[in-house]
Design a protein around this motif. Structure first.
Motif, PDB file in Angstrom:
ATOM      1  N   THR A 172      -0.349  12.262   8.844  1.00 12.17           N
ATOM      2  CA  THR A 172      -2.227  11.014   8.943  1.00 12.17           C
ATOM      3  C   THR A 172      -2.168  10.800   7.144  1.00 12.17           C
ATOM      4  N   TYR A 173      -2.818   9.991   6.543  1.00 12.59           N
ATOM      5  CA  TYR A 173      -3.417   9.895   5.181  1.00 12.59           C
ATOM      6  C   TYR A 173      -5.129  10.224   5.396  1.00 12.59           C
ATOM      7  N   PRO A 217     -15.374   3.087   1.034  1.00 16.57           N
ATOM      8  CA  PRO A 217     -14.276   4.269   0.249  1.00 16.57           C
ATOM      9  C   PRO A 217     -13.057   4.205   1.894  1.00 16.57           C
ATOM     10  N   GLU A 258      -2.839  -4.579   8.292  1.00 19.89           N
ATOM     11  CA  GLU A 258      -3.212  -5.620   8.832  1.00 19.89           C
ATOM     12  C   GLU A 258      -2.785  -6.402   6.978  1.00 19.89           C
ATOM     13  N   ARG A 315     -13.031  -5.072   9.278  1.00 15.73           N
ATOM     14  CA  ARG A 315     -12.029  -3.155   9.804  1.00 15.73           C
ATOM     15  C   ARG A 315     -13.196  -2.045  10.140  1.00 15.73           C
ATOM     16  N   GLY A 360      -9.801   1.767   2.538  1.00 14.46           N
ATOM     17  CA  GLY A 360      -9.204   0.723   2.904  1.00 14.46           C
ATOM     18  C   GLY A 360      -9.784  -0.269   1.865  1.00 14.46           C
ATOM     19  N   ALA A 361      -8.582  -1.598   1.265  1.00 13.79           N
ATOM     20  CA  ALA A 361      -9.159  -1.784   0.155  1.00 13.79           C
ATOM     21  C   ALA A 361     -10.075  -3.628   0.519  1.00 13.79           C
ATOM     22  N   THR A 397      -7.595   4.789  -0.447  1.00 13.73           N
ATOM     23  CA  THR A 397      -6.419   3.791   0.215  1.00 13.73           C
ATOM     24  C   THR A 397      -6.049   2.927  -1.004  1.00 13.73           C
ATOM     25  N   PHE A 398      -5.267   2.294  -0.014  1.00 21.14           N
ATOM     26  CA  PHE A 398      -4.641   1.764  -0.957  1.00 21.14           C
ATOM     27  C   PHE A 398      -4.325   1.841  -2.477  1.00 21.14           C
ATOM     28  N   GLN A 429     -18.081  -4.888  -7.768  1.00 17.26           N
ATOM     29  CA  GLN A 429     -16.965  -4.132  -7.135  1.00 17.26           C
ATOM     30  C   GLN A 429     -17.409  -2.172  -7.534  1.00 17.26           C
ATOM     31  N   HIS A 457      -1.171   0.380   8.151  1.00 22.05           N
ATOM     32  CA  HIS A 457      -2.669   0.142   8.209  1.00 22.05           C
ATOM     33  C   HIS A 457      -2.848  -0.903   9.016  1.00 22.05           C
ATOM     34  N   ALA A 510      -3.205  -5.246  -4.162  1.00 21.08           N
ATOM     35  CA  ALA A 510      -3.885  -4.784  -3.056  1.00 21.08           C
ATOM     36  C   ALA A 510      -5.272  -5.370  -2.361  1.00 21.08           C
ATOM     37  N   LEU A 511      -6.233  -5.836  -3.785  1.00 19.38           N
ATOM     38  CA  LEU A 511      -7.411  -6.241  -3.586  1.00 19.38           C
ATOM     39  C   LEU A 511      -7.927  -7.268  -3.524  1.00 19.38           C
ATOM     40  N   GLU A 512      -8.909  -8.079  -2.528  1.00 23.34           N
ATOM     41  CA  GLU A 512      -9.301  -9.377  -2.132  1.00 23.34           C
ATOM     42  C   GLU A 512      -9.129  -9.323  -4.119  1.00 23.34           C
ATOM     43  N   ASP A 513     -10.241  -9.102  -4.654  1.00 22.22           N
ATOM     44  CA  ASP A 513     -10.478 -10.022  -5.782  1.00 22.22           C
ATOM     45  C   ASP A 513     -10.282  -8.531  -6.743  1.00 22.22           C
TER      46      ASP A 513
END
Lengths: 160, 508, 364
Positions: free
Chosen positions: C221-222, B183, C363, A34, B185-186, C201-202, B198, C361, C145-148
Motif C-alpha cells: 500500500t502506497y 494531496p 484511472e 476521485r 491523486g494528480a 501521488t504520481f 495550482q 490507481h 501526469a498532471l491535467e494542466d
C-alpha cells in the motif's frame, strides 16, 4: 445614531445567501471524481450550505436588521477605495510599481483628507512618490523583489 | 554536563552576542512587515550561512526567527494585521487594547511574552530535547487528523456573534484551502483553468487580504467620526505593570509556552497553530473569559509566548532526529549539512560545542527581544495616532507590497485583493476573519492527515483501528469532545458558581 | 544600481534599433543571426520582447556568448528556501558569480511541487538571463501526469545536472526487515498489508514503487505524505508506516536511525558501501533524483553552453563535487552537451512506467 444615516441590513439573510454561493460553487465543483481527492471540499461545501440555509431561515423568521456602516462614507469613500484597489492590480503591470503607487496611494490619501486643497495634493503625492521610490529600492535591492517596471517603459525598450 | 557549560561560555562570545542582536533586529523589521515572514527572513541569510562558521550561522537563524516572531505582533496590535501567520491570535486582543489607547501596554506585553516563550523554548531545547523528540514521533497521520479536528473546535470561541456564521466561515476557509493540487491523486481542484492556482492560495496572501484590507476599509468608514485609531496617552511604568502581571499570575505564560513547545516539535504543525491553541486554552481556563477579544492582556500573552516557544521547539526534532519542524528549521538543517554536520546523536557527541552554544543562544534570544520591545514600543505606538487618511492607504499599500513580495507573483496580488474585498463584505455580514483563517490553516493539515490515514486504514483493513483506537487518538478524541461541549459545560459551571459568562452565551 | 542598468539597456536598445535599420537598408547581408529569443514573448503579464534580442541580431553566434552575461541573472528556485533545490543553487552561487562576472539573484516561486515555478519560468524570455533549478523526476512526471501542469518538459533546455541521488527503500532501525528479501517475503505473505510512504501521488517514489512491486510480484500500500521528506521520515521513525521511498541522501542524513534496504541504479554509493542495489537482486528499478539548472527552450546554444559549463566549473572549483559524496549524493556533473540527453532518457523511462501506475490507481 440617526437611522437614515446608517445602512441597515438583514445580515442573516444576506449573509446566508452570500456565503451559500461559495458553498454551491464548491459543491458543484467537487461533485463526483476521485473519492479521496474530493471528499474534503465536498464535506465543507455541504457544511457551508447547511449553515447558509439555517441563516436564511433565521433571517426570514426574525427579520432583524443591523447597522452596517454610515451611508455617506460608504458610497463616497469606501467604494472608491475598493475600486482603487482593483485599479491597482490592473495598472500594476502596465504602469509599473512606482507610478501606480504614486498615483493611487497619493490619490487615496488625497481623497480621504478633510481639506482637499492643491497644497495638500502636492504634499500627499510627494509623500506617495517618496514612499514608492523607497519601497522600490529597498525591496528591490535587499529582498531582490522584481517589481514590474511597467509595460509602457518596456515598449520604449527601457524596462526589463 | 561539561559540554553544557562550554556551550554557555561559548554563547557569550562577543561576536555571537553581536550576531544575535543584529539578526533579532533585522528579524523584527521583516516580521513587522505584513507579507514578509520569518521563513523569508531566514532565507535571506542562507547565502551567509555558507560563508559563516556553522555556529555563527545558526545563531543568526535563531535571532532572525525570534525577532520576526516578536516583530509580527507589532502590526497585529497596532493595525489589526498579523505580520506573519503566527500573530493571528495576537490581533484578537492586541488591537482592542490599542483602540483603548493601551498600544504600548500591548506591545510590551507581547515583548515580555515573546521573550518568555523564547526562554522556555530555549530551555526545553537545552534540557529535554531527546525525550520530547521521541514523544513527537508517536504522532502519526491519525493523530494529526484529530489535532486538526480539535483545533477546529476553536471556532466556538472565535465566533463572536453567531455560531452559524462561525461554522460557515470555518468551512469556507477550509474550502478555499483545497484550491490547487490535491494531496492524493494528480487532481487539480478549483483552479478554473489557471495553472497559477495550482499552488493554492498562499496563507500569507489570504491573511493579508482577510485582515488588512477590511481593517483599512473599516477605518475609512468612520473617517469623519474618528480621525485616529486611538489618542496617544503617555504611560509610565508599563514594563513594571506587565512584569507584575506575568509574575503574579505565571500560569498563563507557563501553559502557553508549554503548548508552544509541544506543538512546535510536531513537524506538520507550527507557530500559527501553537498560538491559536494556546489562545483558546487561555480563554477556557480564564476566570474572565468574557474579557477575551475585547482587550485582554492574557490573550496577547498566550498568543505571543506560544509562537516564540514553538519556533525554538521546532529545532528540537531537527537537532535530535534530523527532522526539521518548520521551514526556518529546514534552512538551519541546510546550514548544518553544508558544513558537513549531520543532525542526530552524532551531532551531540562530536560537535557538542556547536550544538550547545547554539542552544544557549536560543535562550539569550529571549532577553534580546525583551530589551528591544522596551526600547522601541513607545515610538511604535505612535502608528496608532497617525491620521486615518494616511494610515488606511498605507495599510493597503503594505498589503499589496507584502502579497507581491511573498512569491514575486502578480497573481498573488490579485488573490489578495479578491480575498480582501470578499473578506470585507463577509465581515460586514457578520462572518469574522478568525474562523475563516482557522479553516485555512487547519484545512490542509486535516485533509492531508485524513487521506494518509485512509491509506493506512486500507493496509490494516480497519478504519476503526486507525481512526479511533490508537492510544493517543483516543486522548485527542476525548479532548475534542470536551472542547466542543465546553460552551455548555462552561455555562453549567458558571451557573453553579454564579459567575456570568456572557461570551459563551450563544445561540449556536 | 537600477538606474545605471536602465541607462545601459536604453543604450543597447537605441543601438539595436539603429543597426536594425542599417541591416534592413543593407538588404539582409552580413552576419545577422536571428535567434529564437527575438520571437519569444511572455504571455501572462503581457510583457513583450526584451531588449537583449535585438542586440543579438547584429552579432555572430560566438559573440552572443562573448557578451553574455551583460547583466544579473535570475535563478528561479521552484521550492521553499532550505529545500534541496535551494541548497544546490546556493552551493555554487558565489563561485558562479565570480566565473560569470555578474550577480545571480535567487528568486523563490514555490508551490505545486515545483510546477508553479516552472510554469512561470518557461514564459520568461529565452535570453539566458532567467535560469531555473531543475529536479528530476519532477520536470518529467508533472507534464505526463498532471491535467494542466502549466509547462511541458520540452519547454525547458537543461544546461547542467550537478548532483543526483538514487531512490532508496528505507526502513526504521527497529524494523523487522533486515534485508530486501525480508521485505519482499513479508509483502507476499500479507498482500497490501505493508505500507510504504512516499512524497505525494504520481511522484517519483509512487512510480518507482509500482515498478518494483510489479517486478517482485508483490502488492504493497502506497501512503502519500504531503509536506516533503520531514513528515515522511517522522512517520517512518514513529512506526506509522513500514517503509519509505526517498532519495538516498536522506538515508545518509538519518543513518543513525534508519536502515536502507536497497538503492536504485546499477552501482553502489560511495557513502553507503554496504547497501546493495536493486539490480543485485535482479530488479530493474531505475529511479534517480537529480538536481540541475536549465533555461527556457529556445535560448541560444552558445549561452546555454557558457552557463552550463560555468556551473560545472563552479562545482569543481568549490570542491562541491567531492563534498556532496559525504551527503549521500552522486556528483554527476553533466555539462550542457549531455544534460538534455539525460532528460530525454528520463522521459522515456517514465512514459513507459506511467501506465503501470495508472492501472494501479484505476484511472486514465
Amino acid at each position: 445614531m440617526d437611522d437614515r444615516r446608517m445602512i441597515r441590513l438583514n445580515t442573516d439573510l444576506l449573509g446566508g445567501l452570500f456565503i451559500g454561493l461559495f458553498g454551491a460553487v464548491g459543491l458543484v465543483g467537487s461533485w463526483g471524481g476521485r473519492f479521496n481527492a474530493w471528499i474534503f471540499p465536498r464535506v465543507n461545501s455541504i457544511v457551508i450550505l447547511a449553515m447558509a440555509l439555517a441563516l436564511i431561515v433565521r433571517g426570514v423568521v426574525r427579520r432583524e436588521v443591523e447597522d452596517v456602516m454610515p451611508r455617506e462614507n460608504a458610497t463616497r469613500l469606501v467604494l472608491p477605495m475598493m475600486a482603487g484597489l482593483v485599479a491597482y492590480y490592473f495598472l500594476f503591470t502596465r504602469l509599473g510599481f512606482v507610478l501606480t503607487t504614486t498615483l493611487l496611494f497619493g490619490g487615496a490619501m488625497f481623497m480621504l483628507s478633510t481639506r482637499r486643497t492643491w497644497q495638500r495634493a502636492v504634499v500627499v503625492f510627494g509623500v506617495a512618490a517618496v514612499v514608492a521610490g523607497f519601497f522600490y529600492v529597498v525591496f528591490g535591492e535587499v529582498f531582490y523583489v522584481p517589481w514590474p517596471t511597467g509595460t509602457w517603459l518596456e515598449a520604449l525598450g527601457l524596462g526589463r | 554536563m561539561e559540554a553544557l557549560l562550554d556551550g554557555l561560555l561559548g554563547s557569550l562570545q562577543p561576536h555571537l552576542i553581536f550576531t544575535l542582536v543584529l539578526s533579532s533586529f533585522v528579524g523584527a523589521i521583516v516580521g513587522a512587515l505584513p507579507g514578509l515572514t520569518a521563513t523569508m527572513a531566514v532565507a535571506l541569510l542562507v547565502p551567509f550561512t555558507f560563508a559563516l562558521s556553522p555556529t555563527t550561522g545558526l545563531v543568526a537563524i535563531v535571532g532572525l526567527m525570534q525577532g520576526a516572531l516578536y516583530g509580527d505582533s507589532v502590526p497585529a496590535c497596532l493595525i489589526n494585521t498579523p505580520g506573519t501567520p503566527s500573530a493571528i491570535a495576537t490581533t484578537f486582543d492586541g488591537f482592542p487594547l490599542t483602540q483603548q489607547g493601551k498600544g504600548q501596554f500591548a506591545l510590551i506585553a507581547s515583548g515580555v511574552s515573546s521573550a518568555g516563550g523564547a526562554l522556555v523554548g530555549g530551555l526545553a531545547l537545552l534540557f529535554v530535547s531527546p525525550p520530547l523528540a521521541e514523544f513527537s514521533l508517536k504522532f502519526g497521520p491519525p493523530e494529526f487528523f484529530w489535532i486538526g479536528i480539535f483545533g477546529l473546535t476553536m471556532i466556538a470561541s472565535l465566533s463572536t456573534g453567531s455560531m452559524f456564521k462561525g461554522l460557515a466561515g470555518g468551512a469556507l476557509g477550509m474550502l478555499v484551502s483545497t484550491i490547487g493540487i490535491a494531496p492524493a491523486g494528480a487532481v487539480t481542484r478549483f483552479t478554473f483553468g489557471n495553472p497559477g492556482l495550482q499552488a493554492g492560495v498562499n496563507v500569507v496572501v489570504a491573511l493579508v487580504g482577510l485582515f488588512a484590507v477590511p481593517q483599512a476599509l473599516k477605518m475609512v468608514e468612520e473617517i469623519r467620526g474618528k480621525v485616529q485609531i486611538a489618542e496617544y496617552e503617555e504611560h509610565r511604568g508599563v514594563l513594571r505593570e506587565v512584569l507584575e502581571r506575568v509574575v503574579l499570575r505565571p500560569l498563563v505564560l507557563l501553559r502557553s509556552t508549554l503548548i508552544g513547545v509541544f506543538v512546535g516539535i510536531l513537524p506538520a504543525a507550527g507557530g500559527p497553530i501553537a498560538s491559536l491553541v494556546s489562545y483558546n486554552e487561555a480563554i477556557r481556563w480564564s476566570k474572565n473569559p468574557e474579557e477575551f477579544g475585547k482587550g485582554s492582556v492574557d490573550g496577547v500573552i498566550a498568543a505571543e509566548s506560544a509562537n516564540n516557544s514553538a519556533a525554538t521547539a521546532s529545532l528540537i526534532p531537527l537537532l535530535t532526529l534530523g527532522i526539521p519542524g518548520s521551514p526556518p528549521a529546514a534552512i538551519a538543517l541546510g546550514a548544518l549539512l553544508i558544513h558537513g554536520l549531520r543532525p542526530g546523536q552524532d551531532l551531540f557527541e562530536f560537535s557538542g560545542d556547536i550544538v550547545y552554544t547554539f542552544m544557549w543562544s536560543a535562550v539569550w534570544a529571549g532577553f534580546v527581544i525583551l530589551v528591544f520591545s522596551v526600547m522601541v514600543s513607545k515610538y511604535l505606538t505612535r502608528v496608532a495616532v497617525l491620521p486615518v487618511h494616511y494610515l488606511a492607504p498605507a495599510v493597503m499599500l503594505l498589503s499589496i507590497i507584502g502579497s507581491f513580495a511573498i512569491r514575486n507573483n502578480v497573481l498573488d496580488v490579485a488573490m489578495m485583493i479578491i480575498i480582501g474585498l470578499v473578506g470585507y463584505v463577509l465581515d460586514k455580514l457578520g462572518f469574522k476573519a478568525g474562523p475563516i483563517v482557522l479553516g485555512l490553516i487547519l484545512g490542509p493539515i486535516v485533509e492531508a492527515a485524513f487521506v494518509t490515514s485512509l491509506a493506512l486504514a486500507d493496509a490494516q483493513g480497519s478504519y476503526l483501528q486507525v481512526f479511533f483506537l490508537r492510544p493517543i487518538t483516543m486522548v485527542l478524541i476525548v479532548l475534542t469532545l470536551l472542547s466542543a461541549a465546553w460552551p455548555w459545560i462552561g455555562k453549567r459551571i458558571a451557573r453553579r458558581t454564579g459567575i456570568s459568562i456572557e461570551a459563551l452565551d450563544d445561540e449556536g | 544600481m537600477t538606474g545605471r542598468m536602465v541607462t545601459r539597456r536604453a543604450f543597447w536598445a537605441v543601438l539595436a534599433a539603429l543597426s536594425l535599420v542599417l541591416a534592413a537598408c543593407g538588404g539582409g547581408g552580413g552576419t545577422t543571426t536571428t535567434t529564437a529569443a527575438a520571437t519569444q514573448t511572455t504571455g501572462a503579464q503581457g510583457q513583450t520582447t526584451t531588449t537583449a534580442a535585438p542586440a543579438e541580431t547584429t552579432t555572430t553566434t560566438a559573440d552572443v556568448a562573448a557578451d553574455y552575461p551583460a547583466r544579473p541573472i535570475t535563478w528561479i528556485v521552484s521550492f521553499d528556501p532550505g529545500g534541496g533545490s535551494d541548497i544546490e543553487a546556493r552551493r555554487i552561487q558565489d563561485r558562479l558569480q565570480e566565473i560569470l562576472g555578474t550577480r545571480i539573484q535567487i528568486e523563490y516561486r514555490s508551490g505545486g511541487g515545483g510546477a508553479v515555478g516552472w510554469s512561470e519560468f518557461v514564459k520568461r524570455p529565452a535570453d539566458g538571463y532567467t535560469v531555473a533549478g531543475l529536479v528530476i523526476p519532477h520536470i518529467v512526471i508533472q507534464p505526463l501526469a498532471l491535467e494542466d501542469p502549466g509547462y511541458q518538459t520540452e519547454d525547458i533546455r537543461a544546461a547542467a545536472w550537478t548532483v543526483a541521488a538514487p531512490g532508496a527503500l528505507i526502513v526504521a532501525n527497529d524494523s523487522p526487515f533486515q534485508t530486501l528479501e525480508d521485505f519482499v517475503n513479508a509483502a507476499k505473505e500479507n498482500p497490501k498489508g505493508i505500507t510504504v510512504g512516499g512524497v505525494a501521488t504520481f511522484s517519483g517514489s509512487d512510480l518507482t514503487l509500482a515498478q518494483f512491486a510489479s517486478q517482485a510480484g508483490i502488492e504493497v500500500t502506497y501512503v502519500p505524505v504531503t509536506g516533503g521528506a520531514a513528515p515522511l521520515i517522522s512517520d517512518l521513525l514513529g512506526g506509522h508506516i513500514d517503509a519509505a521511498f526517498l532519495a538516498s541522501s536522506h538515508s545518509v542524513r538519518n543513518s543513525d536511525r534508519v536502515r536502507t534496504l536497497a538503492i536504485a541504479g546499477d552501482r553502489r554509493l560511495e557513502s553507503l558501501p554496504d547497501v546493495p542495489t536493486f539490480s543485485e537482486f535482479g530488479y530493474d528499478v531505475t529511479i534517480a533524483f537529480a538536481w540541475g539548472v536549465g533555461m527556457p527552450a529556445g535560448t541560444p546554444e552558445p549561452i546555454v553552453e557558457k552557463f552550463g559549463n560555468a556551473v560545472i566549473q563552479a562545482m569543481r572549483d568549490t570542491g562541491a563535487d567531492q563534498a556532496v559524496i559525504e551527503e549521500g549524493l552522486d556528483p554527476v556533473l553533466l555539462g550542457p552537451d549531455e544534460a538534455q540527453a539525460y532528460v530525454d532518457q528520463q522521459v522515456e523511462i517514465y512514459t513507459e512506467l506511467l501506465p503501470i501506475l495508472q492501472a494501479l490507481h484505476g484511472e486514465s
